[in-house]
Scaffold this active site. Structure first.
Site, PDB file in Angstrom:
ATOM      1  N   SER A  55      30.114  17.779   2.324  1.00  0.00           N
ATOM      2  CA  SER A  55      29.738  17.000   1.224  1.00  0.00           C
ATOM      3  C   SER A  55      29.472  17.513  -0.188  1.00  0.00           C
ATOM      4  CB  SER A  55      28.594  15.935   1.699  1.00  0.00           C
ATOM      5  OG  SER A  55      28.956  14.994   2.761  1.00  0.00           O
ATOM      6  N   GLN A  88      18.426   8.516   8.823  1.00  0.00           N
ATOM      7  CA  GLN A  88      17.635   8.358   7.609  1.00  0.00           C
ATOM      8  C   GLN A  88      15.816   8.587   7.958  1.00  0.00           C
ATOM      9  OE1 GLN A  88      17.946   4.498   5.672  1.00  0.00           O
ATOM     10  NE2 GLN A  88      20.077   5.063   5.284  1.00  0.00           N
ATOM     11  N   HIS A 110      20.923  -0.631   2.714  1.00  0.00           N
ATOM     12  CA  HIS A 110      20.762  -1.625   3.889  1.00  0.00           C
ATOM     13  C   HIS A 110      19.369  -1.308   4.210  1.00  0.00           C
ATOM     14  CE1 HIS A 110      21.723  -3.463   7.848  1.00  0.00           C
ATOM     15  NE2 HIS A 110      21.777  -2.363   8.543  1.00  0.00           N
TER      16      HIS A 110
END
Length: 341
Positions: A55, A88, A110
């Site tokens: 990433s 998370q 979310h």
């Protein structure tokens, strides 16, 4: 039914978000879509990533300034957490929470971890949500086409007093103000989102398509014909539904199809299916599904990986791959490039 309030760009202080430094944590689908849109909207964006990872390489290719998650949190006013739900809480506890300061904005797309209290933010930190109702790659492609993906916003904690305004301004910057923004709550977004995914748009539709495909193939029909009838045409009809509801779809199809729809559909999705949906919803509301999912992620994903392989090996995937590679239809202007976004 409550009156529906839809916020558009004209209702929003679009410059507010430009006064904040935004740290995007993660560069997956949503991280890619939201960060690139924010950047193009003139926002000050940094990315908190695992330095040297895939990433990080992709983000640098798009011209982003990347740094460790800890450093990004220290520098930012807004921390938008866009890594997978199952990661998370751990990342928050170890790499975000120790560096939070009063008045920052902790943001999510979310409500899962906040609603189920897997993440509990300090009282002096704002907690908000901006949830595009579409994949991150679509958030990006719609923005590039001058449109946007409708989004939800929600406020969970508001010690600074302007959390809603910040959420609206952020949503506008990713393109949602072009389409429409609706205010909700963390609880409502989380529970309805999980239910929709499981019972209808992912789980329900996937199971329905595969069951229809298997029924035709087992009855001796060509798997290629079965694919076209139960999967390929689904997208065409969903486009009509998306634009004008079930009424537009029924207006467009033949009388034969409409009569079959209204008389036979309830035989497939009847009271038994509705009861199953109610049972799913109870598991979502109680937190049982959340605990089951997180436990699966924490214990090696054996069942998850087995199901992935079973679905990847299904005949409908083999047939679909062959059909899609042989037709011009749908092969141009693909939204997803796995090497870049």
């Amino acid at each position: 039914m409550d009156e529906l309030k839809i916020y558009l760009d004209r209702d929003i202080n679009r410059d507010l978000i430009k006064t904040k430094k935004i740290a995007i944590i993660g560069f997956g689908s949503q991280g890619y879509g939201q960060s690139t849109n924010l950047k193009d909207s003139g926002c000050d964006v940094i990315l908190g990533l695992r330095l040297g990872g895939k990433s990080d390489v992709k983000a640098k290719d798009y011209g982003f300034k990347t740094m460790s998650i800890e450093d990004a949190v220290k520098q930012a006013d807004i921390i938008q957490i866009l890594i997978p739900d199952e990661l998370q809480a751990k990342v928050y506890e170890q790499q975000i929470k120790p560096y939070l300061r009063k008045g920052q904005y902790l943001m999510f797309s979310h409500g899962f971890n906040i609603h189920y209290k897997k993440i509990v933010a300090p009282d002096d930190v704002n907690v908000i949500m901006v949830a595009p109702k579409g994949p991150g790659h679509t958030v990006r492609s719609e923005y590039l086409d001058g449109r946007g993906v409708p989004s939800l916003i929600a406020v969970y904690q508001n010690p600074s007093g302007d959390a809603k305004e910040v959420a609206l301004s952020y949503a506008s910057a990713i393109g949602a103000g072009r389409a429409g923004i609706i205010e909700t709550t963390f609880r409502e977004e989380t529970e309805t989102d999980l239910f929709g995914e499981q019972a209808v748009i992912c789980g329900g539709v996937s199971a329905l398509i595969k069951a229809g495909f298997d029924t035709l193939v087992e009855a001796g029909y060509s798997p290629y014909m079965a694919y076209f009838e139960v999967l390929h045409e689904m997208k065409l009809l969903v486009d009509l539904i998306n634009q004008g509801g079930l009424a537009d779809m029924r207006y467009s199809i033949s009388n034969t199809a409409e009569y079959g729809d209204m008389t036979r559909g309830p035989k497939v999705i009847g009271e038994q299916s509705k009861q199953a949906m109610k049972d799913l919803l109870k598991d979502i509301q109680s937190g049982a599904f959340a605990d089951e999912f997180l436990n699966e992620m924490d214990t090696g994903c054996e069942n998850f990986n087995r199901l992935r392989k079973e679905n990847a090996d299904h005949l409908i995937e083999k047939v679909g791959e062959k059909i899609r590679s042989s037709f011009v239809w749908g092969n141009k202007d693909k939204i997803i490039d796995k090497n870049r976004n």
